[in-house]
Enzyme design. Structure first.
Site, mmCIF file in Angstrom:
data_model
loop_
_atom_site.group_PDB
_atom_site.id
_atom_site.type_symbol
_atom_site.label_atom_id
_atom_site.label_comp_id
_atom_site.label_asym_id
_atom_site.label_seq_id
_atom_site.Cartn_x
_atom_site.Cartn_y
_atom_site.Cartn_z
ATOM 1 N N GLU A 52 -3.982 -4.698 9.736
ATOM 2 C CA GLU A 52 -2.899 -3.716 9.538
ATOM 3 C C GLU A 52 -2.604 -2.982 10.841
ATOM 4 O O GLU A 52 -3.513 -2.666 11.600
ATOM 5 C CB GLU A 52 -3.351 -2.707 8.474
ATOM 6 C CG GLU A 52 -2.305 -1.675 8.144
ATOM 7 C CD GLU A 52 -2.584 -1.043 6.791
ATOM 8 O OE1 GLU A 52 -2.584 -1.758 5.773
ATOM 9 O OE2 GLU A 52 -2.811 0.179 6.778
ATOM 10 N N LYS A 90 -6.126 -1.249 16.525
ATOM 11 C CA LYS A 90 -7.279 -1.389 17.441
ATOM 12 C C LYS A 90 -7.663 -2.863 17.535
ATOM 13 O O LYS A 90 -8.530 -3.344 16.796
ATOM 14 C CB LYS A 90 -8.465 -0.565 16.920
ATOM 15 C CG LYS A 90 -8.287 0.930 17.038
ATOM 16 C CD LYS A 90 -9.641 1.617 16.855
ATOM 17 C CE LYS A 90 -9.619 3.046 17.323
ATOM 18 N NZ LYS A 90 -8.897 3.957 16.480
ATOM 19 N N GLN A 118 -7.298 0.631 -1.873
ATOM 20 C CA GLN A 118 -7.670 1.749 -1.009
ATOM 21 C C GLN A 118 -9.038 1.428 -0.421
ATOM 22 O O GLN A 118 -9.809 0.667 -1.021
ATOM 23 C CB GLN A 118 -7.756 2.996 -1.909
ATOM 24 C CG GLN A 118 -8.225 4.263 -1.260
ATOM 25 C CD GLN A 118 -7.127 4.857 -0.421
ATOM 26 O OE1 GLN A 118 -6.782 4.275 0.622
ATOM 27 N NE2 GLN A 118 -6.583 5.972 -0.831
HETATM 28 P P1 FAD Z 1 1.994 4.851 -7.929
HETATM 29 O O1 FAD Z 1 1.591 3.482 -8.271
HETATM 30 O O2 FAD Z 1 3.351 5.321 -8.341
HETATM 31 O O3 FAD Z 1 0.881 5.844 -8.539
HETATM 32 C C1 FAD Z 1 0.838 7.211 -8.189
HETATM 33 C C2 FAD Z 1 0.150 8.018 -9.298
HETATM 34 O O4 FAD Z 1 1.005 8.053 -10.444
HETATM 35 C C3 FAD Z 1 -1.170 7.404 -9.784
HETATM 36 O O5 FAD Z 1 -2.028 8.484 -10.104
HETATM 37 C C4 FAD Z 1 -0.776 6.636 -11.031
HETATM 38 O O6 FAD Z 1 -1.846 6.519 -11.963
HETATM 39 C C5 FAD Z 1 0.351 7.514 -11.582
HETATM 40 N N1 FAD Z 1 1.361 6.738 -12.324
HETATM 41 C C6 FAD Z 1 1.883 5.550 -11.968
HETATM 42 N N2 FAD Z 1 2.826 5.173 -12.862
HETATM 43 C C7 FAD Z 1 2.888 6.158 -13.791
HETATM 44 C C8 FAD Z 1 3.668 6.358 -14.962
HETATM 45 N N3 FAD Z 1 4.571 5.440 -15.348
HETATM 46 N N4 FAD Z 1 3.478 7.508 -15.679
HETATM 47 C C9 FAD Z 1 2.568 8.444 -15.279
HETATM 48 N N5 FAD Z 1 1.800 8.298 -14.180
HETATM 49 C C10 FAD Z 1 1.966 7.183 -13.447
HETATM 50 N N6 FAD Z 1 1.335 5.698 2.218
HETATM 51 C C11 FAD Z 1 2.333 5.765 3.136
HETATM 52 O O7 FAD Z 1 2.953 6.812 3.284
HETATM 53 N N7 FAD Z 1 2.679 4.671 3.897
HETATM 54 C C12 FAD Z 1 2.048 3.473 3.781
HETATM 55 O O8 FAD Z 1 2.386 2.513 4.484
HETATM 56 C C13 FAD Z 1 0.969 3.370 2.827
HETATM 57 N N8 FAD Z 1 0.292 2.213 2.652
HETATM 58 C C14 FAD Z 1 -0.696 2.135 1.713
HETATM 59 C C15 FAD Z 1 -1.366 0.916 1.520
HETATM 60 C C16 FAD Z 1 -2.400 0.811 0.585
HETATM 61 C C17 FAD Z 1 -3.098 -0.521 0.392
HETATM 62 C C18 FAD Z 1 -2.795 1.958 -0.173
HETATM 63 C C19 FAD Z 1 -3.927 1.850 -1.159
HETATM 64 C C20 FAD Z 1 -2.127 3.157 -0.008
HETATM 65 C C21 FAD Z 1 -1.077 3.276 0.923
HETATM 66 N N9 FAD Z 1 -0.377 4.473 1.103
HETATM 67 C C22 FAD Z 1 0.640 4.547 2.046
HETATM 68 C C23 FAD Z 1 -0.737 5.682 0.329
HETATM 69 C C24 FAD Z 1 0.093 5.780 -0.999
HETATM 70 O O9 FAD Z 1 1.444 5.960 -0.689
HETATM 71 C C25 FAD Z 1 -0.450 6.966 -1.811
HETATM 72 O O10 FAD Z 1 -1.757 6.691 -2.256
HETATM 73 C C26 FAD Z 1 0.431 7.463 -2.951
HETATM 74 O O11 FAD Z 1 -0.077 8.726 -3.393
HETATM 75 C C27 FAD Z 1 0.482 6.574 -4.197
HETATM 76 O O12 FAD Z 1 1.290 5.492 -3.999
HETATM 77 P P2 FAD Z 1 1.334 4.314 -5.118
HETATM 78 O O13 FAD Z 1 2.344 3.349 -4.685
HETATM 79 O O14 FAD Z 1 -0.044 3.830 -5.393
HETATM 80 O O15 FAD Z 1 1.884 5.166 -6.376
#
Ligand code: FAD
Length: 289
Positions: free
Chosen positions: A17, A272, A176
């Site tokens: 990444e 890195k 994560q």
């Molecule tokens: P979601 O899948 O929408 O989930 C967010 C929360 O809402 C969770 O607690 C879930 O249980 C809850 N939820 C989901 N659907 C519903 C529903 N229908 N009703 C009620 N609750 C619901 N951040 C950045 O800014 N840029 C990046 O490039 C980036 N890359 C990432 C790559 C990886 C592999 C990971 C693991 C994280 C990354 N993040 C990044 C961080 C991520 O944006 C955050 O963790 C964010 O808070 C959640 O994003 P998500 O897409 O998992 O959200």
């Protein structure tokens, strides 16, 4: 090529990444890091996206450069938390124009002010995923959280939301970071039991700044095993020793994952190349064995 097709054999796949520069001044350094990481021939390189959308232009540009000029497939991250649906549609169009086939669709962290959600905005990643699917023939990845997402009341609820998200059109999941593989194995058991069958790429973070990582993990609730804490306590003030120990710890995690049948591993290489290269050296006889 679509990442779901790359992952569709029984070989070990390692991906790395990079994150785009915050300002244009850092662009050349990031390109140089991407070139050195691409030379290691990973299965793909992912390019992160600023939650505020500020670096979105660079995400598409760098992801396009990696696939067109460096001979490695790329994965462009896309967050929607700080953009309207119209703005996100423009980014998807740009990704299409640049020939990007793979998108990691994310909501992003909710901003601390009260601006979320505004009308005409996505509330969860699942809504973004449905929209990307309707906009073109993309391979779509999404995030998952072996220790539960910070906003979730419990892991069970988080897995229900994850299942719903996958059913909206997810081809693979990336986790994560975690520092205890038993947490990943337990998570895989629980999601498979719930019928989530897409490939899951464990995300491994080689820690090079131990004290900073300890603070991040304390905030995000990531469990730090005693063995890891001891390493940070001992080497945290010596950057070179900490980097060597962090690479060894990550290598150890990866070898254990491969030995337990995991075939696809994503490494948070954080621009890195020297860290990515050291890990590949450590795995030289293992990947492909
Ligand atoms: P979601 O899948 O929408 O989930 C967010 C929360 O809402 C969770 O607690 C879930 O249980 C809850 N939820 C989901 N659907 C519903 C529903 N229908 N009703 C009620 N609750 C619901 N951040 C950045 O800014 N840029 C990046 O490039 C980036 N890359 C990432 C790559 C990886 C592999 C990971 C693991 C994280 C990354 N993040 C990044 C961080 C991520 O944006 C955050 O963790 C964010 O808070 C959640 O994003 P998500 O897409 O998992 O959200």
């Amino acid at each position: 090529m679509k990442i779901r097709d790359i992952l569709n054999d029984n070989k070990v796949h390692i991906s790395f990444e990079i994150f785009p520069p915050k300002t244009d001044a850092g662009y050349d350094n990031v390109l140089s890091a991407a070139e050195q990481i691409a030379a290691l021939k990973p299965s793909f390189i992912s390019v992160t996206y600023g939650a505020g959308g500020g670096t979105s232009k660079n995400t598409a540009k760098i992801a396009s450069h990696i696939r067109q000029n460096l001979g490695v497939e790329s994965l462009a991250h896309l967050t929607c938390v700080s953009s309207t649906k119209d703005e996100v549609h423009q980014v998807i169009d740009r990704l299409k124009e640049q020939g990007i086939e793979n998108i990691l669709a994310l909501r992003g962290d909710i901003p601390k002010d009260d601006t979320f959600p505004v009308p005409n905005q996505y509330k969860y990643a699942c809504e973004l995923i449905e929209d990307i699917k309707s906009q073109g023939d993309f391979c779509i990845g999404a995030a998952c959280y072996p220790e539960g997402h910070v906003e979730s009341a419990c892991k069970k609820e988080d897995i229900i939301h994850l299942k719903n998200k996958v059913e909206c059109g997810v081809d693979f999941l990336t986790t994560q970071m975690f520092f205890d593989n038993s947490i990943l194995y337990n998570f895989l058991y629980r999601i498979r039991e719930q019928g989530i069958t897409v490939p899951v790429l464990p995300g491994i973070m080689p820690v090079t700044n131990g004290k900073q990582m300890k603070r991040i993990c304390d905030l995000s609730g990531t469990i730090l095993p005693q063995r890891f804490r001891a390493i940070v306590d001992c080497f945290g003030d010596n950057p070179a020793a900490m980097q060597q120990a962090g690479i060894a710890y990550a290598t150890d995690q990866i070898i254990d994952l491969i030995a337990n049948g995991i075939r696809n591993i994503h490494i948070y290489s954080m621009n890195k190349p020297e860290v990515a290269a050291a890990i590949m050296r450590n795995l030289s006889e293992i990947v492909g064995a």
